[in-house]
Scaffold this active site. Structure first.
Site, PDB file in Angstrom:
ATOM      1  CE  LYS A 192      -3.278   2.631   2.807  1.00 15.75           C
ATOM      2  NZ  LYS A 192      -4.441   2.295   3.952  1.00 15.75           N
TER       3      LYS A 192
ATOM      4  CD  GLU B  87       9.405  -5.876   7.138  1.00 11.56           C
ATOM      5  OE1 GLU B  87       9.092  -4.686   6.601  1.00 11.56           O
ATOM      6  OE2 GLU B  87       9.178  -5.912   8.434  1.00 11.56           O
TER       7      GLU B  87
ATOM      8  N   GLY C  36      -4.726  -1.635   4.987  1.00 10.06           N
ATOM      9  CA  GLY C  36      -3.915  -2.685   4.673  1.00 10.06           C
ATOM     10  C   GLY C  36      -4.642  -4.050   4.872  1.00 10.06           C
ATOM     11  NE  ARG C  37      -6.730  -3.736  11.216  1.00 10.48           N
ATOM     12  CZ  ARG C  37      -6.022  -2.615  11.018  1.00 10.48           C
ATOM     13  NH1 ARG C  37      -4.694  -2.452  10.643  1.00 10.48           N
ATOM     14  NH2 ARG C  37      -6.487  -1.571  11.962  1.00 10.48           N
TER      15      ARG C  37
ATOM     16  CD  GLU D 238      -1.917  -4.531  11.477  1.00 13.03           C
ATOM     17  OE1 GLU D 238      -0.811  -4.673  11.566  1.00 13.03           O
ATOM     18  OE2 GLU D 238      -2.531  -4.149  10.192  1.00 13.03           O
TER      19      GLU D 238
ATOM     20  CG  HIS E 227      -4.795 -36.182  16.427  1.00  8.69           C
ATOM     21  ND1 HIS E 227      -5.121 -37.407  17.074  1.00  8.69           N
ATOM     22  CD2 HIS E 227      -5.721 -36.012  15.713  1.00  8.69           C
ATOM     23  CE1 HIS E 227      -5.985 -38.038  16.520  1.00  8.69           C
ATOM     24  NE2 HIS E 227      -6.358 -37.316  15.792  1.00  8.69           N
TER      25      HIS E 227
ATOM     26  CE  LYS F 186       5.847  -0.951  10.270  1.00  3.48           C
ATOM     27  NZ  LYS F 186       4.771  -0.110   9.399  1.00  3.48           N
TER      28      LYS F 186
HETATM   29  O1  F6P Z   1       3.237  -2.610   9.699  1.00  2.76           O
HETATM   30  C1  F6P Z   1       1.837  -2.990   9.699  1.00  2.76           C
HETATM   31  C2  F6P Z   1       1.602  -2.779   8.201  1.00  2.76           C
HETATM   32  O2  F6P Z   1       1.330  -1.606   8.051  1.00  2.76           O
HETATM   33  C3  F6P Z   1       0.023  -3.466   7.936  1.00  2.76           C
HETATM   34  O3  F6P Z   1      -1.025  -2.667   8.511  1.00  2.76           O
HETATM   35  C4  F6P Z   1       0.213  -3.616   6.523  1.00  2.76           C
HETATM   36  O4  F6P Z   1      -0.911  -4.394   5.995  1.00  2.76           O
HETATM   37  C5  F6P Z   1       1.512  -4.061   6.400  1.00  2.76           C
HETATM   38  O5  F6P Z   1       2.250  -3.306   7.194  1.00  2.76           O
HETATM   39  C6  F6P Z   1       2.386  -3.729   4.849  1.00  2.76           C
HETATM   40  O6  F6P Z   1       1.884  -2.796   4.706  1.00  2.76           O
HETATM   41  P1  F6P Z   1       2.320  -2.045   3.132  1.00  2.76           P
HETATM   42  O7  F6P Z   1       1.104  -2.735   2.280  1.00  2.76           O
HETATM   43  O8  F6P Z   1       2.255  -0.472   3.011  1.00  2.76           O
HETATM   44  O9  F6P Z   1       3.469  -2.600   2.506  1.00  2.76           O
END
Ligand code: F6P
Length: 553
Positions: free
Chosen positions: A214, A220, A276-277, A362, A393, A517
């Protein structure tokens, strides 16, 4: 927005409706589900609801008609419907980020009108869906080829959190609807092992990378995307020109996409009013659309929309997300339940609970209310679970005979998936026999008298007794289709919404992820260069030194 949810309102635990629930809980005491069923033999059919394809049995909950009425009164006092309507109208109910919350617009039909700041957003939503459909079609037909002219056979989605969990989960869920000729993989972890395992057996000339972020700033994802680009250019012995045919972006941030080197013509956009979620049914679903095709993807969106409309219009007595939200509030507040298990009896739903963890935890992992005051009540539960029979199990022992109250959702299907090997179809009844047996055992248990009647030695009776009285919801559908998946996700989205509204928290921000972060950025030079990190605590300093020595630095 209704005044009540816009700012100060009576503290939840001072509301007369909350206090009445507390008194009712005391009266209920240790009432057992055995007693509730004995008192009301028709409970097993009376305490059920249907929404779309989902049949919901909530009879095995520690509630009576009075409990449900009191919970609905609490929802009314907390003005859940006021906040709900404000959300659907596009008002900025995410107050700490001053944003609308309009994932419901992502699945609205083409002729709907939903405005944000006076602009109808629905045409933009459908423009992106159309662009996704055209692109997916080209990949699926082979019209879109890689830099060397080879057909694309591998799709690698690189994203994390909401830009990974949704499509990764849904790809598993809908495997039987996917083009089995395509290899679809998901990379999220900044641990290089994730990308390594995803690409090590792929032909770069046949591989498309979908960079999903987003913000397009998530470390990452950008790190993995950069490594993927290096891998591709090295494998193809090509220069930057090759990127255009092998990289597309899903993002709200065109500037950062261009800066990374992806042509914005190959970018699929969405908007800041999609959290995002809550973004899986936006452009973030492109990998799934490629796998299942645009028609199936639309069926899924229609499933979402069906439950949106139900949530928006159904009366409180038959409103399924409202009910599920209220049950969670009941157990958290009055039974001290700390967690909630989601236990699918479908192998295809193996990543569903992991997806729900972000959605729920979240959103509602908060400890201050909308006014910034500390809450004095339980908020979001720990959500956990894996496919049911495997769990039986492993950890079901604790649910059956442990000391914790763990409300659980059981999700199952009458039919196995359509393309299951004929020789495996008979196993489905065994799977579902376990599904029905477990909620029965959890609810009704086995009394000491019953154990004794089996001739069990007296000293073993306490060990073989099942207290029962463990609350569960059963969700049963005929089959696991794209529409049913959409219905299930929307059900949980709105359940989470209801709970946030009652707890008076902002379910749409996630400030809690920021500190880690920032600290990671500060610590990295200490690991790589041995740089001094001002303010590093004694424990972390020693751990950094140990890490460096283990790496021979
Ligand atoms: O760090 C949490 C977050 O902001 C989530 O809410 C989001 O889904 C994820 O990181 C990834 O963010 P992006 O889509 O901006 O890479």
């Amino acid at each position: 927005m209704s005044e009540m949810n816009a700012g100060s309102r009576t503290r939840l635990n001072q509301m007369p409706e909350w206090i009445a629930l507390g008194k009712h809980r005391e009266q209920l005491g240790d009432t057992h589900l055995r007693e509730l069923f004995a008192a009301e033999p028709g409970r097993g059919t009376a305490y059920t609801l249907q929404v779309g394809d989902l049949y919901l049995d909530y009879s095995k909950h520690l509630v009576t008609d009075e409990t449900l009425a009191l919970l609905r009164e609490l929802a009314a006092a907390a003005d859940v419907t006021g906040l709900r309507d404000a959300m659907f109208r596009g008002e900025k109910i995410n107050t700490t980020e001053d944003r609308a919350v309009l994932h419901t617009a992502l699945r609205a039909p083409r002729d709907a009108v939903i405005e944000v700041d006076g602009e109808n957003v629905v045409p933009d939503v459908h423009d992106v869906l159309d662009k996704m459909a055209a692109f997916s079609g080209k990949i699926r037909s082979g019209e879109w080829t890689g830099h060397t002219g080879k057909r694309i056979k591998n799709i690698v989605n690189i994203g994390i959190g909401g830009s990974d969990l949704g499509p990764a989960m849904a790809y598993e869920v809908l495997r039987s609807f996917t083009d089995r000729e395509l290899t679809v993989r998901f990379v999220s972890n900044v641990d290089g092992a994730d990308l390594h395992e995803a690409v090590r057996d792929l032909d770069a000339a046949e591989t498309l990378f979908i960079i999903a972020s987003k913000t397009f700033t998530t470390i990452e994802t950008i790190t993995n995307a950069t490594s993927a680009r290096n891998w591709l250019l090295t494998e193809l012995k090509a220069d930057q020109d090759a990127v255009a045919k092998h990289f597309v972006a899903l993002s709200t941030n065109a500037d950062k996409v261009a800066e990374f080197g992806i042509d914005t013509a190959n970018m699929f956009g969405f908007w800041d009013w999609v959290g995002g979620r809550y973004s899986f049914d936006s452009a973030i679903g492109l990998s799934l659309m490629i796998a299942v095709g645009a028609d199936r993807f639309r069926e899924m969106l229609d499933g979402f929309h069906l439950v949106d409309e139900h949530f928006r219009t159904a009366p409180a007595e038959s409103n399924v997300p409202l009910l599920l939200g209220l049950l969670g509030v009941w157990y958290g507040a009055f039974f001290d339940a700390q967690s909630h298990a989601v236990l699918p009896y479908s192998h295809y739903l193996s990543k569903f609970t992991a997806y729900l963890q972000q959605l729920d935890m979240e959103s509602n992992g908060k400890s201050v209310d909308r006014d910034g005051n500390p809450v004095e009540w339980q908020t979001g539960p720990v959500v956990w679970g894996t496919p049911g029979t495997n769990g039986q199990h492993a950890y079901y022992q604790l649910i059956h005979q442990g000391t914790k109250v763990i409300p659980a959702d059981f999700i199952g299907f009458a039919e196995p998936v359509a393309d299951l090997l004929p020789g495996l179809v008979a196993q489905h009844d065994l799977l579902m026999a376990n599904f029905f047996a477990q909620t029965q055992a959890l609810a009704f248990g086995k009394t000491p008298q019953e154990v004794r009647a089996e001739g069990v030695a007296e000293e073993l009776v306490p060990h073989k007794t099942f207290k029962g009285n463990h609350p569960t919801t059963t969700i049963l559908a005929k089959e696991l289709t794209p529409s049913v998946l959409g219905q299930l996700i929307a059900l949980y989205e709105h359940k989470v919404f209801v709970q946030g509204a009652i707890w008076n928290i902002d379910s749409f921000d996630q400030w809690g992820v920021e500190l880690g972060k920032v600290l990671a950025k500060r610590v990295e030079p200490a690991l790589t260069e041995g740089a001094d990190v001002p303010g590093l605590d004694g424990s972390s300093k020693a751990l950094v030194a140990k890490y460096r020595s283990l790496r021979g630095r």
